[in-house]
Scaffold this active site. Structure first.
Site, PDB file in Angstrom:
ATOM      1  N   THR A 130       0.823  -1.212   0.000  1.00  0.00           N
ATOM      2  CA  THR A 130       0.000   0.000   0.000  1.00  0.00           C
ATOM      3  C   THR A 130       0.859   1.265   0.000  1.00  0.00           C
ATOM      4  O   THR A 130       1.997   1.242   0.482  1.00  0.00           O
ATOM      5  CB  THR A 130      -0.901   0.007   1.259  1.00  0.00           C
ATOM      6  OG1 THR A 130      -1.523   1.273   1.394  1.00  0.00           O
ATOM      7  CG2 THR A 130      -0.097  -0.262   2.526  1.00  0.00           C
ATOM      8  N   ASP A 131       0.278   2.363  -0.475  1.00  0.00           N
ATOM      9  CA  ASP A 131       0.992   3.646  -0.410  1.00  0.00           C
ATOM     10  C   ASP A 131       1.069   4.184   1.025  1.00  0.00           C
ATOM     11  O   ASP A 131       1.843   5.097   1.303  1.00  0.00           O
ATOM     12  CB  ASP A 131       0.335   4.689  -1.339  1.00  0.00           C
ATOM     13  CG  ASP A 131      -1.110   5.015  -0.991  1.00  0.00           C
ATOM     14  OD1 ASP A 131      -1.660   4.417  -0.046  1.00  0.00           O
ATOM     15  OD2 ASP A 131      -1.687   5.892  -1.675  1.00  0.00           O
ATOM     16  N   GLU A 132       0.276   3.597   1.946  1.00  0.00           N
ATOM     17  CA  GLU A 132       0.261   4.126   3.318  1.00  0.00           C
ATOM     18  C   GLU A 132       1.597   3.948   4.025  1.00  0.00           C
ATOM     19  O   GLU A 132       1.864   4.613   5.022  1.00  0.00           O
ATOM     20  CB  GLU A 132      -0.850   3.468   4.147  1.00  0.00           C
ATOM     21  CG  GLU A 132      -2.222   3.739   3.582  1.00  0.00           C
ATOM     22  CD  GLU A 132      -3.353   3.600   4.581  1.00  0.00           C
ATOM     23  OE1 GLU A 132      -3.077   3.497   5.795  1.00  0.00           O
ATOM     24  OE2 GLU A 132      -4.501   3.607   4.148  1.00  0.00           O
ATOM     25  N   TYR A 155      -1.854  -0.339  11.030  1.00  0.00           N
ATOM     26  CA  TYR A 155      -1.996  -1.021   9.734  1.00  0.00           C
ATOM     27  C   TYR A 155      -0.784  -0.736   8.844  1.00  0.00           C
ATOM     28  O   TYR A 155      -0.137  -1.654   8.336  1.00  0.00           O
ATOM     29  CB  TYR A 155      -3.286  -0.577   9.027  1.00  0.00           C
ATOM     30  CG  TYR A 155      -3.318  -0.908   7.553  1.00  0.00           C
ATOM     31  CD1 TYR A 155      -3.390  -2.221   7.106  1.00  0.00           C
ATOM     32  CD2 TYR A 155      -3.247   0.105   6.583  1.00  0.00           C
ATOM     33  CE1 TYR A 155      -3.395  -2.532   5.742  1.00  0.00           C
ATOM     34  CE2 TYR A 155      -3.257  -0.182   5.220  1.00  0.00           C
ATOM     35  CZ  TYR A 155      -3.327  -1.508   4.807  1.00  0.00           C
ATOM     36  OH  TYR A 155      -3.331  -1.804   3.462  1.00  0.00           O
ATOM     37  N   LYS A 159       2.180  -3.232   7.366  1.00  0.00           N
ATOM     38  CA  LYS A 159       2.453  -3.420   5.930  1.00  0.00           C
ATOM     39  C   LYS A 159       3.913  -3.033   5.625  1.00  0.00           C
ATOM     40  O   LYS A 159       4.589  -3.691   4.839  1.00  0.00           O
ATOM     41  CB  LYS A 159       1.484  -2.587   5.079  1.00  0.00           C
ATOM     42  CG  LYS A 159       0.041  -3.065   5.085  1.00  0.00           C
ATOM     43  CD  LYS A 159      -0.185  -4.437   4.472  1.00  0.00           C
ATOM     44  CE  LYS A 159       0.033  -4.484   2.984  1.00  0.00           C
ATOM     45  NZ  LYS A 159      -0.381  -5.810   2.422  1.00  0.00           N
TER      46      LYS A 159
END
Ligand code: NAD
Ligand code: DAU
Length: 347
Positions: A130-132, A155, A159
């Protein structure tokens, strides 16, 4: 080719499984999924009898089980999507994210390394991220593949950790891997805990639309089928030990997106203009809320020729149509445990 897809009963995974089963009749696709609250075999009912498809129910946190299925089916490639994926749930229960997203990923890495270690040629471990992991942008700039990791939620920290493990297995053991980091997806089969499907469901039911904080947070939205196409491309054409950022070139402040959604829903439901906007309710902000995500997807565009195929207006209209045509799916996933979740999160 024996291909393992993890998390294939979830939102993005189900689109990836369908795409590969329908495109590559010469492959056998194994979908490994624990069927958590987010996993739903209804998402795959159109392809579940395909001769090149097998569903395996199981938990990636169970190392022995993971090892056994690698030995039994002797996968050539892995596309790993299984994860706990909702930021709000990670704030309530971070350990669930450590188990699935970190330990589950390491179990898969160990099993792949052990099966392939004599000969890594024509093998590939694809980690979908993810870009997060890049944290939050200010008003300017875009996330590139070299942006430093700076995760802010449990989260995104889980990741980020899993991304590092994948890279480390590449460096330490020579495991052939690719990683992609994608922006916010939307589309059919999205579980209604996330902004767009939750608000579609609430508009249908005339319930308040809980906008966090001032609603000025920005996300970069990508239609899920475009992400599935990108995953197919990266899996087949991406270079080993590389990362590809995937995004929609499509930034929206939450409040503007919600207003567009309200307008489209009013039209489709035959309600007078402005009806759904009256449901907008500003509520307490998400702790550690990232201000802005935006992806620079020029690498996947220039190296692999990928770009999004639908505009946001068109993708959103298709998404709303899907939810209106699949009322039973929506009713099934919002009964039972969903009610308790909603009460706890929004009451
Ligand atoms: P999702 O929550 O809809 O689906 C996750 C799937 O994983 C479910 O089918 C669930 O049953 C399964 N799963 C969960 N824990 C498991 C376990 N321990 N063992 C086996 N299966 C398990 O998630 P999604 O939105 O489809 O996201 C898929 C992947 O893509 C995730 O890795 C996520 O981090 C990443 N991603 C998501 C988005 C997005 O906008 N949704 C954007 C970028 C990246
Ligand atoms: O950027 C990729 C990520 O996008 C994925 O890695 C995650 O798995 C996925 O869940 C998504 O994370 P977000 O936190 O951005 O998505 P969510 O739909 O939860 O929220 C989108 C924005 O809307 C965010 O700014 C929070 C806000 N929001 C969300 C909900 C659920 C609200 O204002 N109200 C809500 O009720």
């Amino acid at each position: 080719m024996q291909i393992l897809i993890t998390g294939g009963a979830g939102f993005i995974g189900s689109h990836v499984v369908r795409k590969l089963v329908n495109t590559y009749s010469e492959y056998h696709i194994y979908n490994l999924d624990a069927l958590t609250y987010a996993g739903n075999l209804e998402n795959l009912k159109d392809i579940d009898k395909a001769p090149n498809y097998t569903f395996l129910k199981g938990d990636i946190v169970d190392a022995e089980f993971v090892k056994q299925i690698f030995e039994k089916y002797r996968f050539d490639g892995v596309i790993h999507l299984a994860a706990e994926s909702h930021v709000d749930r990670s704030i309530t229960d971070p350990l669930a994210f450590v188990h699935t997203n970190i330990i589950g990923t390491v179990n898969l890495l160990n099993a792949a390394r052990d099966l392939w270690k004599e000969d890594f040629s024509n093998k590939r471990f694809y980690h979908v991220s993810t870009d997060e992991v890049y944290g939050s942008l200010g008003a300017e700039g875009l996330f590139t593949e070299t942006t430093a990791y700076d995760p802010n939620s449990p989260y995104s920290a889980s990741k980020a950790s899993s991304d590092h493990f994948v890279r480390a297995y590449g460096e330490t053991y020579g495991l052939p891997y690719v990683v992609s980091n994608c922006s916010n997806n939307y589309g059919p089969n999205h579980f209604p805990e996330k902004l767009i499907p939750l608000f579609i469901n609430n508009i249908i039911n005339n319930k308040p639309l809980p906008v966090y904080g001032d609603g000025k947070y920005t996300r970069d939205w990508l239609y899920v089928k475009d992400h599935a196409d990108a995953i197919d491309l990266v899996f087949h054409k991406g270079s080993n030990h590389e990362t590809y950022n995937i995004g929609g070139f499509n930034e929206w402040q939450n409040i503007d997106l919600v207003k567009l959604l309200c307008q489209q829903m009013d039209q489709k439901l035959g309600r007078s203009e402005g009806t759904s906007e009256k449901l907008i309710t500003y509520v307490k902000d998400r702790p550690g809320h990232d201000l802005r995500y935006a992806i620079d997807a020029s690498k996947i565009n220039s190296e692999l020729g990928w770009k999004p195929s639908v505009t946001f207006e068109e993708g959103l209209a298709r998404t709303i149509d899907w939810y209106l045509e699949n009322e039973t799916w929506l009713n099934n996933v919002t009964s039972g445990d969903y009610q308790a979740y909603y009460e706890e999160m929004y009451s």
